[in-house]
Scaffold this active site. Structure first.
Site, short mmCIF file in Angstrom:
data_model
loop_
_atom_site.label_atom_id
_atom_site.label_comp_id
_atom_site.label_asym_id
_atom_site.label_seq_id
_atom_site.Cartn_x
_atom_site.Cartn_y
_atom_site.Cartn_z
N ARG A 122 0.82 -1.21 0.00
CA ARG A 122 0.00 0.00 0.00
C ARG A 122 0.85 1.25 0.00
O ARG A 122 0.60 2.18 -0.73
CB ARG A 122 -0.92 0.00 1.22
CG ARG A 122 -1.61 1.33 1.44
CD ARG A 122 -2.64 1.27 2.53
NE ARG A 122 -3.57 0.19 2.31
CZ ARG A 122 -3.97 -0.65 3.25
NH1 ARG A 122 -3.51 -0.54 4.47
NH2 ARG A 122 -4.81 -1.60 2.98
N TYR A 123 1.84 1.28 0.88
CA TYR A 123 2.75 2.41 0.94
C TYR A 123 3.92 2.11 0.01
O TYR A 123 4.30 0.95 -0.15
CB TYR A 123 3.29 2.58 2.35
CG TYR A 123 2.24 2.83 3.41
CD1 TYR A 123 1.67 4.10 3.55
CD2 TYR A 123 1.85 1.83 4.28
CE1 TYR A 123 0.73 4.34 4.55
CE2 TYR A 123 0.92 2.07 5.28
CZ TYR A 123 0.36 3.33 5.41
OH TYR A 123 -0.56 3.57 6.39
N ARG A 126 6.80 0.06 1.92
CA ARG A 126 6.50 -1.01 2.88
C ARG A 126 5.62 -2.09 2.27
O ARG A 126 4.71 -1.76 1.50
CB ARG A 126 5.76 -0.45 4.10
CG ARG A 126 6.65 0.11 5.16
CD ARG A 126 5.92 1.15 5.99
NE ARG A 126 5.81 2.41 5.26
CZ ARG A 126 5.11 3.46 5.67
NH1 ARG A 126 4.43 3.41 6.78
NH2 ARG A 126 5.08 4.56 4.95
N CYS A 135 -3.52 -18.38 14.53
CA CYS A 135 -3.05 -17.68 15.73
C CYS A 135 -3.32 -18.60 16.91
O CYS A 135 -4.28 -19.38 16.87
CB CYS A 135 -3.82 -16.39 15.95
SG CYS A 135 -3.85 -15.32 14.50
N CYS A 139 -8.49 -13.39 18.53
CA CYS A 139 -9.00 -12.20 19.22
C CYS A 139 -10.35 -11.85 18.61
O CYS A 139 -10.47 -11.75 17.39
CB CYS A 139 -8.05 -11.03 19.04
SG CYS A 139 -6.33 -11.47 19.33
N CYS A 142 -10.43 -9.01 16.04
CA CYS A 142 -9.48 -9.08 14.92
C CYS A 142 -10.03 -8.38 13.67
O CYS A 142 -11.16 -8.63 13.26
CB CYS A 142 -9.17 -10.52 14.59
SG CYS A 142 -7.96 -10.67 13.25
N ARG A 144 -8.82 -8.88 10.73
CA ARG A 144 -8.71 -9.81 9.59
C ARG A 144 -9.59 -11.04 9.79
O ARG A 144 -9.26 -12.13 9.34
CB ARG A 144 -7.26 -10.23 9.38
CG ARG A 144 -6.40 -9.08 8.97
CD ARG A 144 -5.13 -9.49 8.25
NE ARG A 144 -4.34 -8.28 8.08
CZ ARG A 144 -3.17 -8.06 8.68
NH1 ARG A 144 -2.61 -8.99 9.43
NH2 ARG A 144 -2.54 -6.93 8.50
N ASP A 303 -11.26 -0.98 14.00
CA ASP A 303 -11.70 -0.80 12.61
C ASP A 303 -13.19 -1.02 12.40
O ASP A 303 -13.90 -1.47 13.28
CB ASP A 303 -10.96 -1.81 11.71
CG ASP A 303 -9.51 -1.43 11.55
OD1 ASP A 303 -9.24 -0.23 11.40
OD2 ASP A 303 -8.67 -2.34 11.57
N ASP A 340 -6.77 3.55 10.77
CA ASP A 340 -6.47 2.96 9.47
C ASP A 340 -7.70 3.21 8.61
O ASP A 340 -8.77 2.67 8.89
CB ASP A 340 -6.17 1.47 9.63
CG ASP A 340 -5.04 1.02 8.72
OD1 ASP A 340 -4.93 1.58 7.62
OD2 ASP A 340 -4.30 0.10 9.11
N LYS A 347 -2.84 4.59 7.21
CA LYS A 347 -2.98 5.08 8.58
C LYS A 347 -2.79 6.59 8.63
O LYS A 347 -1.91 7.12 7.98
CB LYS A 347 -1.95 4.39 9.47
CG LYS A 347 -2.17 2.89 9.59
CD LYS A 347 -1.08 2.25 10.45
CE LYS A 347 -1.21 0.75 10.52
NZ LYS A 347 -0.95 0.08 9.22
C1 LIG Z 1 -0.04 -0.77 8.99
C2 LIG Z 1 0.49 -1.15 7.69
C3 LIG Z 1 1.84 -0.98 7.38
C4 LIG Z 1 2.84 -0.43 8.38
O1 LIG Z 1 2.55 0.86 8.73
P1 LIG Z 1 3.47 1.65 9.74
O2 LIG Z 1 2.69 2.91 9.98
O3 LIG Z 1 4.76 1.89 9.06
O4 LIG Z 1 3.64 0.84 10.97
C5 LIG Z 1 2.27 -1.31 6.13
N1 LIG Z 1 1.42 -1.80 5.21
C6 LIG Z 1 0.12 -1.96 5.47
C7 LIG Z 1 -0.76 -2.49 4.41
C8 LIG Z 1 -0.39 -1.64 6.72
O5 LIG Z 1 -1.69 -1.83 6.98
S1 SF4 Z 2 -5.59 -9.69 16.14
FE1 SF4 Z 2 -6.17 -11.27 14.61
S2 SF4 Z 2 -4.25 -11.77 13.56
FE2 SF4 Z 2 -3.69 -10.72 15.47
S3 SF4 Z 2 -3.35 -12.37 16.99
FE3 SF4 Z 2 -5.49 -11.68 17.19
S4 SF4 Z 2 -6.65 -13.07 15.86
FE4 SF4 Z 2 -4.51 -13.24 15.24
#
Ligand SMILES: *Cc1c(COP(=O)(O)O)cnc(C)c1O
Ligand code: SF4
Length: 386
Positions: A122-123, A126, A135, A139, A142, A144, A303, A340, A347
């Site tokens: 995305r960035y 990174r 996991c 959680c 979560c 995801r 989120d 985010d 973010k």
């Molecule tokens: C959060 C995230 C990052 C890392 O972001 P930082 O602000 O540098 O910690 C990189 N890629 C994605 C897709 C993210 O969601």
């Molecule tokens: S937040 Fe989601 S990905 Fe992270 S440890 Fe918990 S269940 Fe796993």
């Protein structure tokens, strides 16, 4: 060697009767912890009585997002209090079933920015690499949920190799976040291979690992794992403590091992209603983290993911916490409060507004600020004509 039942570690004063005869070596083994995770209501017999709401959550919600709780994490729970902050993070609740029109399956648009499967770019600099979807503890908050805990979506070896190849072929990427699921679900050998492959890519400055194992399965931070991390170091480890009660003796030892393995350790807390949405809880947590070499990195706004709206707080709650922290704990204990943005915006950081008033005076501007005590001060800003 301790005899069955003679387990006296004060972390586990509430250690459930069900585990009373577990031998120390078993309890300390992450494999044993993994294999003995609590997944069904019946697993709580002899642990504590589930509340009606937790039972409802099991009956209806656990299908969509699996339940798994390590004995370690279960032993931190208060069996007498259904509002226990540890319990609420891991046990399903009826509120997960409520649906809201604004909720999104993929709130961060992670699938949209995937140049190859299993990697979000995305960035510019990174990339986020998903190496597993499992996991130790799932959680309930979560982000995801759409894929974590679902074995059908787990990253395959070929997919992983393709992700690493994409990073190697993209020199703009300087920072890789090894994520999941929880990457420490993988064996030391697999992690050694992944980190070693990444370390060979000359344009990478930073390798990060995002893991909640120090909280949910601290036994995973073995000397063997520490060796792997040290060998490919410095690894930036971001973990996920949400409440001071999670900072028990085992978790502290895990943090110490990571620091000893020359990891740079940070914490990404998620702001959760009724769990950590007040300044004194966050202050206690951050002080505890700093004491053990873990720097608070982010407070993440919860989120817009499906089934977690009951955990969300208004943005003003996070801002009030930030306002309280600044000035009352050193800057290294003040994380960034980030949102985010839905749909893949990335973010952004939110800050309390410290400007009370601003007025022009000739070529200068007088800006009136307030400090953390509410006292006001004039700052004279200059423009480029000075
Ligand atoms: C959060 C995230 C990052 C890392 O972001 P930082 O602000 O540098 O910690 C990189 N890629 C994605 C897709 C993210 O969601
Ligand atoms: S937040 Fe989601 S990905 Fe992270 S440890 Fe918990 S269940 Fe796993």
């Amino acid at each position: 060697m301790s005899a069955p039942g003679s387990f006296t570690d004060d972390t586990y004063v509430r250690r459930p009767g069900r585990f009373a005869s577990v031998r120390r070596e078993q309890w300390d083994s992450w494999h044993w912890q993994h294999q003995n995770r609590l997944r069904r209501p019946a697993d709580f017999d002899g642990v504590f009585d589930l509340s009606d709401d937790e039972r409802r959550g099991f009956a209806q919600g656990a299908e969509r997002f699996h339940v798994a709780i390590t004995p370690h994490y279960a032993a931190l729970m208060d069996g007498d209090d259904p509002h226990c902050p540890i319990r609420r993070q891991a046990l399903p609740a009826g509120a997960e079933l409520r649906e809201y029109p604004f909720e999104l399956a993929d709130p961060l648009g992670e699938e949209r920015y995937m140049p190859v499967p299993g990697l979000t770019h995305r960035y510019p600099d990174r990339a986020l690499l998903y190496v597993t979807h499992h996991c130790p503890v799932y959680c309930r908050h979560c982000t995801r949920k759409r894929k974590v805990s679902n074995p059908e979506t787990a990253a395959s070896k070929t997919q992983l190799e393709a992700g690493i190849r994409y990073i190697a072929d993209t020199p703009a990427i300087r920072d890789v976040i090894v994520s999941g699921g929880d990457p420490l679900t993988l064996s030391d050998e697999r992690l050694d291979h992944i980190l070693g492959s990444l370390r060979q890519i000359p344009h990478l400055d930073v390798i990060r690992v995002g893991t909640r194992n120090p909280v949910t399965l601290p036994q995973r931070i073995t000397d063997g794992l520490a060796d792997v991390l040290r060998r490919h170091g410095p690894i930036y480890v971001n973990t996920h403590f949400n409440h001071p009660a999670e900072l028990c003796r085992q978790s502290i030892r895990a943090l110490q091992r990571l620091v000893d393995a020359r990891c740079v350790v940070g914490n990404q807390m998620v702001l959760l209603r009724g769990i950590n949405d007040d300044a004194s809880t966050v202050m206690t947590l951050n002080r505890g983290l700093l004491r053990h070499g873990c720097r608070p990195y982010y407070i993440l706004q919860c989120d817009m993911a499906r089934g977690i709206t009951h955990f969300r707080t208004p943005l003003s709650t996070g801002l009030a916490i930030m306002d309280h922290l600044r000035g009352r704990i050193g800057g290294i204990g003040v994380p960034d409060f980030v949102v985010d943005l839905p749909g893949g915006g990335g973010k952004i950081e939110l800050l309390p507004d410290y400007i009370v008033d601003r007025r022009r005076q000739g070529p200068t501007e007088i800006i009136r600020f307030r400090n953390f005590r509410g006292e006001e001060f004039d700052f004279v800003d200059v423009d480029r004509s000075n």
